[in-house]
Design a protein around this motif. Structure first.
Motif, PDB file in Angstrom:
ATOM      1  N   ARG A   1       1.249  -1.218  -0.052  1.00 15.20           N
ATOM      2  CA  ARG A   1      -0.028   0.022   0.239  1.00 15.20           C
ATOM      3  C   ARG A   1       0.858   1.091  -0.361  1.00 15.20           C
ATOM      4  O   ARG A   1       1.957   0.829   0.310  1.00 15.20           O
ATOM      5  CB  ARG A   1      -1.253   0.296   1.317  1.00 15.20           C
TER       6      ARG A   1
ATOM      7  N   TYR B   1       0.971  -3.967   6.992  1.00  7.88           N
ATOM      8  CA  TYR B   1       0.550  -3.657   6.214  1.00  7.88           C
ATOM      9  C   TYR B   1      -0.733  -4.010   7.398  1.00  7.88           C
ATOM     10  O   TYR B   1      -0.862  -5.089   7.526  1.00  7.88           O
ATOM     11  CB  TYR B   1       0.398  -3.789   5.159  1.00  7.88           C
TER      12      TYR B   1
ATOM     13  N   LYS C   1      -4.749  -3.164   6.836  1.00 10.11           N
ATOM     14  CA  LYS C   1      -5.689  -2.225   5.693  1.00 10.11           C
ATOM     15  C   LYS C   1      -7.095  -1.604   6.727  1.00 10.11           C
ATOM     16  O   LYS C   1      -6.624  -1.176   7.853  1.00 10.11           O
ATOM     17  CB  LYS C   1      -6.059  -2.956   5.631  1.00 10.11           C
TER      18      LYS C   1
ATOM     19  N   ASP D   1     -11.523   3.469   4.483  1.00  6.05           N
ATOM     20  CA  ASP D   1     -10.015   2.871   4.834  1.00  6.05           C
ATOM     21  C   ASP D   1      -8.802   3.681   4.958  1.00  6.05           C
ATOM     22  O   ASP D   1      -8.097   3.480   4.042  1.00  6.05           O
ATOM     23  CB  ASP D   1      -9.892   1.925   2.888  1.00  6.05           C
TER      24      ASP D   1
ATOM     25  N   TRP E   1      -5.737   3.314   7.595  1.00  6.01           N
ATOM     26  CA  TRP E   1      -4.514   2.364   6.931  1.00  6.01           C
ATOM     27  C   TRP E   1      -3.102   2.809   7.313  1.00  6.01           C
ATOM     28  O   TRP E   1      -2.569   4.021   7.734  1.00  6.01           O
ATOM     29  CB  TRP E   1      -4.222   2.050   5.395  1.00  6.01           C
TER      30      TRP E   1
ATOM     31  N   THR F   1       1.456   1.579   7.139  1.00  2.00           N
ATOM     32  CA  THR F   1       2.461  -0.020   7.390  1.00  2.00           C
ATOM     33  C   THR F   1       3.339   1.146   8.030  1.00  2.00           C
ATOM     34  O   THR F   1       4.010   1.892   8.194  1.00  2.00           O
ATOM     35  CB  THR F   1       2.738   0.310   5.468  1.00  2.00           C
TER      36      THR F   1
END
Length: 214
Positions: A155, A176, A178, A185, A188, A190
């Motif tokens: 992502r 990651y 989500k 969304d 998110w 990471t």
């Protein structure tokens, strides 16, 4: 008499070759090809070993962060190159924070505030101790339950991701999580680790967080 010796020798050599067809004259090109093939096999085997080592190191680092065992985390820092931190996917060497392994360990138990970067949106400097930064920013979610990938971005946000430009040829992992349906969304996150091998062991040279930015 001397003139007969050479033809007889050649005839004997040809006869020997016919009698032993299974023993061809060594071919230099074939030898080189075999050596190259062995090197490729060795490189492939090493790559397999590295993949396993990186995954294990990635998971061990995540566990250390989850347990707030920052001394254990420090043991993964590259002994010579140290470690760099980036708040977002765009890595700015002039803005992020870098520590040698010794400086990281020395400042770990202190209340010294470091500027880790600028907050997205406001541009205000983000200041925190090492402990606070690792707890509140780096491991802001439980990345031990994240989706893992090696040398592949799962992502990316709307800001430039220049990790591979800043660390060309280096192995990196992505962890990651989500976003939620409730927030479309957009929440998110990471966590990326960049590795470099040193004396047969994989070490951490960079920690890069990423998320949706304004």
């Amino acid at each position: 008499m001397k003139n007969l010796i050479i033809p007889i020798f050649i005839l004997s050599l040809l006869t020997a070759c016919k009698k032993n067809p299974e023993k061809p004259v060594p071919n230099v090109i074939d030898s080189m090809a075999q050596a190259k093939e062995k090197n490729l096999e060795a490189e492939a085997e090493k790559k397999k070993t590295d993949i396993v080592a990186i995954k294990k190191t990635n998971d061990d680092i995540l566990l250390a962060l989850k347990n707030k065992d920052y001394k254990a985390f420090a043991s993964f820092i590259h002994p010579e190159k140290g470690i760099s931190f980036s708040m977002y996917g765009f890595v700015d060497p002039g803005e992020g924070t870098h520590f040698s392994k010794a400086d990281f360990e020395k400042n770990l138990p202190t209340k010294t505030l470091f500027t880790w970067g600028a907050m997205d949106g406001s541009g205000d400097p983000y200041k925190a101790t090492i402990n606070e930064y690792l707890t509140k920013w780096v491991f802001s979610k439980d990345f031990t339950a994240s989706q893992y990938s090696l040398n592949k971005f799962l992502r990316e946000g709307n800001s430039l991701n220049n990790l591979q430009k800043i660390y060309p040829g280096k192995d990196f992992t992505e962890n990651y999580i989500k976003g939620t349906e409730k927030n479309g969304d957009m929440d998110w996150k990471t966590l990326r680790f960049v590795f470099e091998e040193f004396e047969g062991k994989q070490y951490l040279i960079a920690v890069v967080n990423d998320q949706w930015t304004i």
